[in-house]
Motif scaffolding. Structure first.
Motif, short mmCIF file in Angstrom:
data_model
loop_
_atom_site.label_atom_id
_atom_site.label_comp_id
_atom_site.label_asym_id
_atom_site.label_seq_id
_atom_site.Cartn_x
_atom_site.Cartn_y
_atom_site.Cartn_z
N ALA A 134 0.85 -1.19 0.00
CA ALA A 134 0.00 0.00 0.00
C ALA A 134 0.89 1.24 0.00
O ALA A 134 2.01 1.21 0.48
CB ALA A 134 -0.89 -0.01 1.24
N HIS A 135 0.35 2.33 -0.53
CA HIS A 135 1.14 3.57 -0.55
C HIS A 135 0.96 4.36 0.74
O HIS A 135 1.83 5.12 1.13
CB HIS A 135 0.71 4.42 -1.75
CG HIS A 135 1.56 5.63 -1.98
ND1 HIS A 135 2.90 5.56 -2.27
CD2 HIS A 135 1.26 6.95 -1.93
CE1 HIS A 135 3.39 6.77 -2.39
NE2 HIS A 135 2.43 7.64 -2.18
N GLU A 136 -0.18 4.18 1.36
CA GLU A 136 -0.53 5.03 2.51
C GLU A 136 -0.69 4.21 3.78
O GLU A 136 -0.64 2.98 3.74
CB GLU A 136 -1.80 5.82 2.17
CG GLU A 136 -1.64 6.77 0.98
CD GLU A 136 -0.57 7.85 1.18
OE1 GLU A 136 0.07 7.89 2.23
OE2 GLU A 136 -0.38 8.66 0.26
N PRO A 137 -0.87 4.88 4.95
CA PRO A 137 -0.93 4.14 6.22
C PRO A 137 -2.10 3.15 6.27
O PRO A 137 -3.09 3.31 5.57
CB PRO A 137 -1.15 5.24 7.26
CG PRO A 137 -0.83 6.51 6.61
CD PRO A 137 -1.03 6.33 5.14
N ASN A 172 4.80 1.21 0.96
CA ASN A 172 5.89 1.69 0.09
C ASN A 172 5.56 3.13 -0.29
O ASN A 172 4.87 3.39 -1.29
CB ASN A 172 6.03 0.80 -1.15
CG ASN A 172 7.19 1.25 -2.02
OD1 ASN A 172 7.92 2.18 -1.67
ND2 ASN A 172 7.37 0.60 -3.15
N HIS A 173 6.03 4.04 0.52
CA HIS A 173 5.75 5.46 0.31
C HIS A 173 7.04 6.24 0.11
O HIS A 173 7.31 6.81 -0.94
CB HIS A 173 4.98 6.02 1.52
CG HIS A 173 4.73 7.48 1.43
ND1 HIS A 173 5.65 8.43 1.85
CD2 HIS A 173 3.68 8.16 0.94
CE1 HIS A 173 5.16 9.63 1.61
NE2 HIS A 173 3.98 9.50 1.07
N ASP A 174 7.91 6.21 1.13
CA ASP A 174 9.16 6.98 1.07
C ASP A 174 10.07 6.46 -0.05
O ASP A 174 10.74 7.24 -0.72
CB ASP A 174 9.90 6.89 2.41
CG ASP A 174 9.09 7.52 3.55
OD1 ASP A 174 8.09 8.20 3.26
OD2 ASP A 174 9.46 7.31 4.72
N ILE A 176 9.21 4.67 -2.91
CA ILE A 176 8.74 4.89 -4.29
C ILE A 176 8.90 6.36 -4.68
O ILE A 176 9.29 6.67 -5.81
CB ILE A 176 7.29 4.38 -4.48
CG1 ILE A 176 6.95 4.27 -5.98
CG2 ILE A 176 6.26 5.26 -3.79
CD1 ILE A 176 5.63 3.55 -6.26
N HIS A 177 8.68 7.27 -3.72
CA HIS A 177 8.83 8.69 -4.05
C HIS A 177 10.29 9.08 -4.27
O HIS A 177 10.56 10.16 -4.80
CB HIS A 177 8.24 9.57 -2.93
CG HIS A 177 6.74 9.70 -3.01
ND1 HIS A 177 6.09 10.16 -4.14
CD2 HIS A 177 5.76 9.46 -2.11
CE1 HIS A 177 4.78 10.18 -3.92
NE2 HIS A 177 4.56 9.75 -2.70
N ARG A 178 11.21 8.22 -3.84
CA ARG A 178 12.64 8.55 -4.01
C ARG A 178 13.22 8.03 -5.32
O ARG A 178 14.39 8.28 -5.61
CB ARG A 178 13.45 8.03 -2.82
CG ARG A 178 13.44 9.03 -1.67
CD ARG A 178 14.10 8.49 -0.43
NE ARG A 178 14.17 9.51 0.61
CZ ARG A 178 13.13 9.92 1.34
NH1 ARG A 178 11.93 9.41 1.12
NH2 ARG A 178 13.29 10.86 2.27
N SER A 300 -5.29 11.40 -6.92
CA SER A 300 -4.05 12.01 -7.39
C SER A 300 -2.86 11.05 -7.34
O SER A 300 -1.87 11.27 -8.02
CB SER A 300 -3.73 13.26 -6.57
OG SER A 300 -3.18 12.93 -5.31
N GLU A 301 -2.94 10.00 -6.54
CA GLU A 301 -1.75 9.15 -6.38
C GLU A 301 -1.94 7.68 -6.76
O GLU A 301 -0.98 6.91 -6.72
CB GLU A 301 -1.27 9.21 -4.91
CG GLU A 301 -0.58 10.51 -4.57
CD GLU A 301 0.40 10.35 -3.42
OE1 GLU A 301 -0.03 9.90 -2.36
OE2 GLU A 301 1.59 10.66 -3.60
N GLU A 302 -3.14 7.32 -7.14
CA GLU A 302 -3.41 5.90 -7.36
C GLU A 302 -2.62 5.32 -8.54
O GLU A 302 -2.31 4.13 -8.56
CB GLU A 302 -4.90 5.69 -7.58
CG GLU A 302 -5.32 4.27 -7.29
CD GLU A 302 -6.81 4.10 -7.08
OE1 GLU A 302 -7.57 4.71 -7.86
OE2 GLU A 302 -7.19 3.37 -6.17
#
Ligand SMILES: [Zn+2]
Length: 333
Positions: A134-137, A172-174, A176-178, A300-302
């Motif tokens: 998941a991207h978010e909490p 997976n948030h920090d 993937i954004h990097r 916006s992020e899906e």
């Protein structure tokens, strides 16, 4: 014939097609026949061990090969592979931790989604997968701190569902954004067909032929498949410089972007109404020609989770991977 250290042995056949042979071990190998076009269309593929065909299937398009069709992987191996591709490497402080399950679990199937909602977890169980990326909490706050949720019935319901069904959840948030460029933003701009209007220097800024704000909004709604957006601005205003700050990057980041780039429109996932919206309102009263469009966080992020599914399919073709949309949380009347 050509051979690289990691890649296959490739034989150029008489009919100008290639036979690529990938060695899984000294006696087990994998071959693919591919024609000589740039897209490398594959006509046949098989895994062979000791002279016996273990698995053969026609493929429709090129699958960059990393793992064999019959290999299995743990949750930790999938996480490590992704992290190994991030230029920053392992982060000491990150929210990208396992929210459920452990690294040694064998992966039976992966689901990618913006949020591991209860509905997404139930669908994961239904299709026989056991790993959600998941991207978010998962538990309603950035750090997934659950101490304050003790004895909370909603938390317990979701946590029990995960535990009883042995489902691992990794955020997976920090990481993937990097990646560079950030695939969350670039996949969104690709969906809009606006990537051509961006530059390498500022990949989140699209400089388009001028459009009215109303046209920008209609285009976004159509391409992203959303019913409504919230906005501040004059619908007839000409817009050319569009700054995308997807997700919830926070008001300070919004203000910095507005000051440095001076866009005609700031396009966000989520805002604090009492901060960014009021700032835009005052900027307009002062005479700045700046507008704001709020799409909703998930809308916006899906595309980032769709990217994640595509990445997994290319690196781990033996794992069944499914993107499941968590859909918008809020409805509009
Ligand atoms: Zn994000």
């Amino acid at each position: 014939m050509r051979q690289s250290n990691k890649g296959p042995i490739s034989l150029l056949k008489e009919d100008n097609s290639y036979l690529h042979i990938y060695f899984l071990s000294s006696y087990k190998y994998f071959f693919m026949e591919a024609n000589n076009s740039r897209r490398n269309f594959i006509s046949k593929a098989a895994v062979i061990a000791g002279g016996q065909v273990l698995l053969a299937k026609p493929l429709l398009s090129m699958t960059p090969f990393v793992s064999g069709f019959n290999e299995s992987f743990t949750v930790g191996q999938v996480m490590d592979k992704f992290i190994s591709e991030v230029p920053s490497g392992i982060l000491k402080e990150t929210v990208d931790t396992l929210k459920s399950g452990h690294k040694e679990m064998e992966v039976k199937g992966i689901v990618t989604s913006a949020f591991a909602t209860v509905e997404v977890i139930k669908k994961t169980i239904e299709i026989g997968a056991n790993f959600i990326i998941a991207h978010e909490p998962t538990f309603y706050n950035h750090l997934d701190d659950t101490a304050w949720l003790k004895n909370d019935s909603v938390f317990e319901y979701k946590n029990d569902l995960l535990q009883k069904n042995n489902i691992a959840v990794w955020r997976n948030h920090d990481y993937i954004h990097r990646l560079s460029p950030d695939p969350v933003t670039s996949s969104f701009l690709e969906k809009l067909n606006w990537k051509q209007y961006t530059t390498k220097a500022i990949p989140s800024l699209a400089t388009l032929p001028s459009m009215h704000l109303e046209q920008v909004i209609a285009y976004l709604k159509e391409k992203i498949g959303i019913q409504q957006v919230r906005y501040i601005g004059d619908l007839q205003q000409d817009c050319s410089k569009l700054l995308f700050m997807l997700g919830a990057v926070g008001s300070k980041a919004h203000f910095t972007g507005l000051r440095q780039i001076k866009p005609d429109v700031l396009i966000c996932g989520e805002i604090s109404e009492w901060e960014t919206a009021e700032y835009i309102r005052d900027a307009r009263s002062k005479g700045d020609k700046v507008s704001l469009i709020v799409l909703g966080h998930i809308a916006s992020e899906e595309t980032g989770s769709e990217f994640m599914a595509t990445w997994l399919k290319s690196k781990f073709p033996s794992i069944n991977t499914t993107f499941i949309s968590s859909g918008p949380s809020l409805s509009f009347l």
